[in-house]
Enzyme design. Structure first.
Site, PDB file in Angstrom:
ATOM      1  N   ASP A 106       0.920  -1.435  -0.014  1.00  0.00           N
ATOM      2  CA  ASP A 106      -0.093   0.088  -0.250  1.00  0.00           C
ATOM      3  C   ASP A 106       0.788   1.197  -0.114  1.00  0.00           C
ATOM      4  O   ASP A 106       2.118   1.060   0.381  1.00  0.00           O
ATOM      5  CB  ASP A 106      -0.816  -0.108   1.165  1.00  0.00           C
ATOM      6  CG  ASP A 106      -1.682  -1.236   1.274  1.00  0.00           C
ATOM      7  OD1 ASP A 106      -2.194  -1.644   0.243  1.00  0.00           O
ATOM      8  OD2 ASP A 106      -2.261  -1.501   2.521  1.00  0.00           O
TER       9      ASP A 106
HETATM   10  N1  URA Z   1      -1.065  -5.905   3.745  1.00  0.00           N
HETATM   11  C1  URA Z   1      -1.670  -4.794   3.533  1.00  0.00           C
HETATM   12  O1  URA Z   1      -2.618  -4.494   4.493  1.00  0.00           O
HETATM   13  N2  URA Z   1      -0.881  -3.958   3.107  1.00  0.00           N
HETATM   14  C2  URA Z   1       0.301  -4.178   2.673  1.00  0.00           C
HETATM   15  O2  URA Z   1       0.884  -3.009   1.934  1.00  0.00           O
HETATM   16  C3  URA Z   1       0.883  -5.461   2.455  1.00  0.00           C
HETATM   17  C4  URA Z   1      -0.070  -6.505   3.024  1.00  0.00           C
END
Ligand code: URA
Length: 240
Positions: A106
């Site tokens: 993310d």
């Molecule tokens: N899980 C998440 O919620 N976000 C990420 O960036 C990676 C794994």
């Protein structure tokens, strides 16, 4: 494979131009299989030799495998019309070779992100069939309990009803946990912890397979993976 001039082998990695490569070779900074070579016209099989410049491995004419310490604030995408992406950190010659991120973190997630131009490698790392573990560290609101550890181990059901594979929740300290998952669903770790009433306030990926984030890389820094590190991500990858 046909033999190729050393200056061309170096320029083909995208690290520098052909004339810069010639200059570096003549200055004695280039070694082939550990031995200095000062003749730019010397020919080698690029698939069979290890070329270093000032002791640093060159990305060979084969595929690129890069470890990035992803900072918060960048999209894990190759391009975006409005927002900066992790590709903006990469040198232009690597971008031209078609580098892309192996899966997504993310925008606000930090830590270990691999980039490659090798679709088969990315597919194997990401395929749920490969079960490549990914380890995250999360700052959460609330405190993990033994029931949460057991629920992760049994295979959580997310708030929207999605069933997850068994995963590992390890409390580190009050409001700090580690989560190891073997698949890669959208916002997986945040949604898993939310399902146990522990909203995530910060998330970092520490490890993919057996490969840890290199702590000497500051956020935004990157380097090529060594063959040993590639094997730590996908054991047996180089021998197949
Ligand atoms: N899980 C998440 O919620 N976000 C990420 O960036 C990676 C794994």
């Amino acid at each position: 494979m046909p033999l190729v001039r050393l200056d061309k082998i170096i320029a083909d990695t995208g690290a520098c131009s052909r004339s810069q490569a010639r200059d570096r070779i003549r200055r004695g900074t280039v070694a082939v299989d550990g031995r200095p070579v000062t003749d730019p016209a010397a020919r080698f099989d690029p698939g069979q030799v290890r070329v270093t410049v000032e002791g640093e491995d060159m990305a060979g004419p084969g595929h690129l495998y890069v470890m990035l310490h992803k900072p918060a604030g960048l999209l894990s995408a190759t391009r975006d019309p409005r927002r900066p992406t992790v590709l903006d950190l990469m040198p232009e010659p690597w971008r031209r070779r078609g580098l892309f991120p192996v899966g997504r973190l993310d925008r606000d997630t930090r830590g270990l992100l691999l980039l490659t131009d090798d679709g088969a490698f990315a597919h194997r790392v990401l395929s749920p069939k490969s079960r490549v573990p990914k380890l995250y560290q999360a700052q959460v609101r609330g405190a993990p309990r033994q029931e949460d550890v057991e629920a992760f181990a049994a295979g959580l059901v997310l708030r929207d009803g999605t069933q997850c594979l068994p995963a590992r929740l390890e409390p580190v300290s009050e409001s700090l946990v580690r989560v190891e998952v073997f698949e890669g669903k959208y916002h997986q770790v945040k949604r898993m912890l939310a399902a146990r009433n522990m909203p995530v306030t910060a998330l970092t990926r520490l490890r993919i397979g057996g490969l840890w984030l290199d702590e000497s890389l500051a956020p935004g820094e990157y380097r090529l993976l060594t063959p040993e590190e590639l094997e730590r991500v996908l054991p047996g990858f180089l021998s197949k």
